[in-house]
Motif scaffolding. Sequence first.
Motif, PDB file in Angstrom:
ATOM      1  N   TRP A  60       0.812  -1.215   0.000  1.00  0.00           N
ATOM      2  CA  TRP A  60       0.000   0.000   0.000  1.00  0.00           C
ATOM      3  C   TRP A  60       0.847   1.267   0.000  1.00  0.00           C
ATOM      4  N   LYS A  61       2.113   1.161   0.376  1.00  0.00           N
ATOM      5  CA  LYS A  61       3.036   2.287   0.237  1.00  0.00           C
ATOM      6  C   LYS A  61       3.625   2.330  -1.169  1.00  0.00           C
ATOM      7  N   LYS A  62       3.992   1.155  -1.696  1.00  0.00           N
ATOM      8  CA  LYS A  62       4.580   1.088  -3.027  1.00  0.00           C
ATOM      9  C   LYS A  62       3.585   1.562  -4.084  1.00  0.00           C
ATOM     10  N   ASN A  63       2.322   1.152  -3.953  1.00  0.00           N
ATOM     11  CA  ASN A  63       1.307   1.517  -4.950  1.00  0.00           C
ATOM     12  C   ASN A  63       0.784   2.940  -4.766  1.00  0.00           C
ATOM     13  N   ASN A  64       0.973   3.498  -3.574  1.00  0.00           N
ATOM     14  CA  ASN A  64       0.557   4.877  -3.286  1.00  0.00           C
ATOM     15  C   ASN A  64       1.705   5.595  -2.579  1.00  0.00           C
ATOM     16  N   PRO A  65       2.707   6.070  -3.339  1.00  0.00           N
ATOM     17  CA  PRO A  65       3.915   6.658  -2.736  1.00  0.00           C
ATOM     18  C   PRO A  65       3.647   7.842  -1.819  1.00  0.00           C
ATOM     19  N   GLU A  66       2.476   8.493  -1.992  1.00  0.00           N
ATOM     20  CA  GLU A  66       2.181   9.644  -1.138  1.00  0.00           C
ATOM     21  C   GLU A  66       1.727   9.230   0.262  1.00  0.00           C
ATOM     22  N   THR A  67       1.559   7.930   0.500  1.00  0.00           N
ATOM     23  CA  THR A  67       1.184   7.441   1.826  1.00  0.00           C
ATOM     24  C   THR A  67       2.251   7.822   2.851  1.00  0.00           C
ATOM     25  N   ILE A  68       1.790   8.388   3.968  1.00  0.00           N
ATOM     26  CA  ILE A  68       2.704   8.856   5.014  1.00  0.00           C
ATOM     27  C   ILE A  68       2.584   7.962   6.238  1.00  0.00           C
ATOM     28  N   PHE A  69       3.713   7.400   6.685  1.00  0.00           N
ATOM     29  CA  PHE A  69       3.754   6.604   7.909  1.00  0.00           C
ATOM     30  C   PHE A  69       4.166   7.496   9.077  1.00  0.00           C
ATOM     31  N   SER A  70       3.591   7.248  10.236  1.00  0.00           N
ATOM     32  CA  SER A  70       3.979   7.959  11.455  1.00  0.00           C
ATOM     33  C   SER A  70       4.263   6.928  12.543  1.00  0.00           C
ATOM     34  N   GLY A 151     -12.130  -7.701  -5.884  1.00  0.00           N
ATOM     35  CA  GLY A 151     -12.751  -8.504  -4.845  1.00  0.00           C
ATOM     36  C   GLY A 151     -12.026  -8.348  -3.533  1.00  0.00           C
ATOM     37  N   PRO A 152     -12.756  -8.260  -2.413  1.00  0.00           N
ATOM     38  CA  PRO A 152     -12.126  -8.014  -1.109  1.00  0.00           C
ATOM     39  C   PRO A 152     -11.074  -9.059  -0.729  1.00  0.00           C
ATOM     40  N   ILE A 153     -11.415 -10.351  -0.867  1.00  0.00           N
ATOM     41  CA  ILE A 153     -10.477 -11.402  -0.484  1.00  0.00           C
ATOM     42  C   ILE A 153      -9.278 -11.402  -1.421  1.00  0.00           C
ATOM     43  N   GLN A 154      -9.559 -11.296  -2.711  1.00  0.00           N
ATOM     44  CA  GLN A 154      -8.470 -11.280  -3.690  1.00  0.00           C
ATOM     45  C   GLN A 154      -7.557 -10.085  -3.467  1.00  0.00           C
ATOM     46  N   ASN A 155      -8.128  -8.955  -3.042  1.00  0.00           N
ATOM     47  CA  ASN A 155      -7.322  -7.764  -2.799  1.00  0.00           C
ATOM     48  C   ASN A 155      -6.366  -7.979  -1.620  1.00  0.00           C
ATOM     49  N   ILE A 156      -6.855  -8.648  -0.569  1.00  0.00           N
ATOM     50  CA  ILE A 156      -6.002  -8.931   0.596  1.00  0.00           C
ATOM     51  C   ILE A 156      -4.886  -9.895   0.219  1.00  0.00           C
ATOM     52  N   GLU A 157      -5.222 -10.939  -0.531  1.00  0.00           N
ATOM     53  CA  GLU A 157      -4.206 -11.903  -0.955  1.00  0.00           C
ATOM     54  C   GLU A 157      -3.134 -11.234  -1.814  1.00  0.00           C
ATOM     55  N   GLN A 158      -3.586 -10.375  -2.730  1.00  0.00           N
ATOM     56  CA  GLN A 158      -2.632  -9.667  -3.595  1.00  0.00           C
ATOM     57  C   GLN A 158      -1.738  -8.748  -2.769  1.00  0.00           C
ATOM     58  N   MET A 159      -2.327  -8.079  -1.770  1.00  0.00           N
ATOM     59  CA  MET A 159      -1.558  -7.208  -0.891  1.00  0.00           C
ATOM     60  C   MET A 159      -0.457  -7.997  -0.176  1.00  0.00           C
ATOM     61  N   GLN A 160      -0.795  -9.182   0.330  1.00  0.00           N
ATOM     62  CA  GLN A 160       0.190 -10.017   1.015  1.00  0.00           C
ATOM     63  C   GLN A 160       1.300 -10.470   0.067  1.00  0.00           C
ATOM     64  N   GLN A 161       0.909 -10.953  -1.105  1.00  0.00           N
ATOM     65  CA  GLN A 161       1.884 -11.461  -2.065  1.00  0.00           C
ATOM     66  C   GLN A 161       2.843 -10.368  -2.530  1.00  0.00           C
ATOM     67  N   GLU A 162       2.301  -9.202  -2.859  1.00  0.00           N
ATOM     68  CA  GLU A 162       3.147  -8.095  -3.317  1.00  0.00           C
ATOM     69  C   GLU A 162       4.084  -7.618  -2.207  1.00  0.00           C
ATOM     70  N   SER A 163       3.577  -7.568  -0.972  1.00  0.00           N
ATOM     71  CA  SER A 163       4.394  -7.097   0.149  1.00  0.00           C
ATOM     72  C   SER A 163       5.538  -8.058   0.440  1.00  0.00           C
ATOM     73  N   LEU A 164       5.264  -9.372   0.455  1.00  0.00           N
ATOM     74  CA  LEU A 164       6.312 -10.349   0.734  1.00  0.00           C
ATOM     75  C   LEU A 164       7.354 -10.380  -0.391  1.00  0.00           C
ATOM     76  N   ALA A 165       6.897 -10.255  -1.643  1.00  0.00           N
ATOM     77  CA  ALA A 165       7.844 -10.223  -2.760  1.00  0.00           C
ATOM     78  C   ALA A 165       8.741  -8.998  -2.670  1.00  0.00           C
TER      79      ALA A 165
END
Length: 366
Positions: A60-70, A151-165
């Motif tokens: 979610w940071k890689k796909n949205n670089p303007e995301t700010i972590f605190s 799809g909600p479930i598919q979106n979560i799975e994709q988020m996990q896969q992209e983050s781990l990669a």
Amino acid sequence: MRILKYLFLLILLVAFAATVYVATLKADFEVQTTMVLKSPRATLFDYVNDYRNWETFVSWKKNNPETIFSYPKNTVGTHGTCRWTGDNQEGNLMTTSVRNAEFISQKINYNGAEAIGKITFEDTLGGTKITWKLKGKMSFGYKIYGLLRGGPIQNIEQMQQESLAQLDKTIAYEINTYKIKVDGLVKKTGTFYIKQTINSEIGKIPYNLRILIPRMVNFFAKNHIKSTGNPFVIYHSYDVAHGVSKLSVCMPIEKEIFISEGSDMSTGLLYPFQAVKTTLTGDYSHTREAWGKTRAYLSKNHLSENVGGTQIEVYRKNMMQIANPSKWITDIYIPVGVSQPTSVPKPIVVEPIVSQPTQNAETENP
């Protein structure tokens, strides 16, 4: 006019049907993603266990670089947290429990979707098997958010896969990209300091530094104490045979400060001393190699190490300033004895004095 009226009614019907469909979607979910990463288990665990590193690999940071972590005062281990806000998204993470190099349990909130997460680390052929489990309940808003992305479930799975990669790529670069340079003889300046002393297994020193350095920085902020420089560590003992070390995490101050009795913080005084300095650019896991190269320099140039002196690491650029470990800068100082070398390839460099210490505080042997 009648066409516009029918068109408006059609839009209302479609919106109503979509709302009903979203509302009937199952809110509970359970997702699990497993991936083998090439890096060692302890290295991966230490990196993931510090939320300051998450913005370097989560999707979610890689796909949205303007995301700010605190970040709050604690980002490592149990009760460590972080928050983020960005393009139509917000959320937070909190670690509920950990077992060193084995698992991290979490509470997660992402755009209103709440979940319990667990990331496990296992040695396997070719690297480390990471399993990321999420179990929770989706909000109405997250169902819509997920549907727009396949799809909600598919979106979560994709988020996990992209983050781990991305974690695999990030670790390969951030941990393994480093440089060691022996700078030669210098005069290390003296200073008063505030310290916290611990005993640590040598292999866990990098892990403990990720906890203690932020804790020291936040102690200064909470008590409105002004530091005159960067955090540093004094090694009181380093027993390779038994794999343990006694060390103090310190912050320099201009003059002596009296700490209330019962605090795990105390004050000390570092006297100036002559040392061989080495600069490590990269993750703390390479400090042992840097120390080894420093001692090799001593031997090569016939310099005698002052074994009773003060051995220190100064964290010139550290995790509180930069998220990327490949950009951290650590200065290592090994004190030299009074005997003169037969040849010295580099002149002595005199660094600016931080403060003029007096004899009124606890001292470390020069």
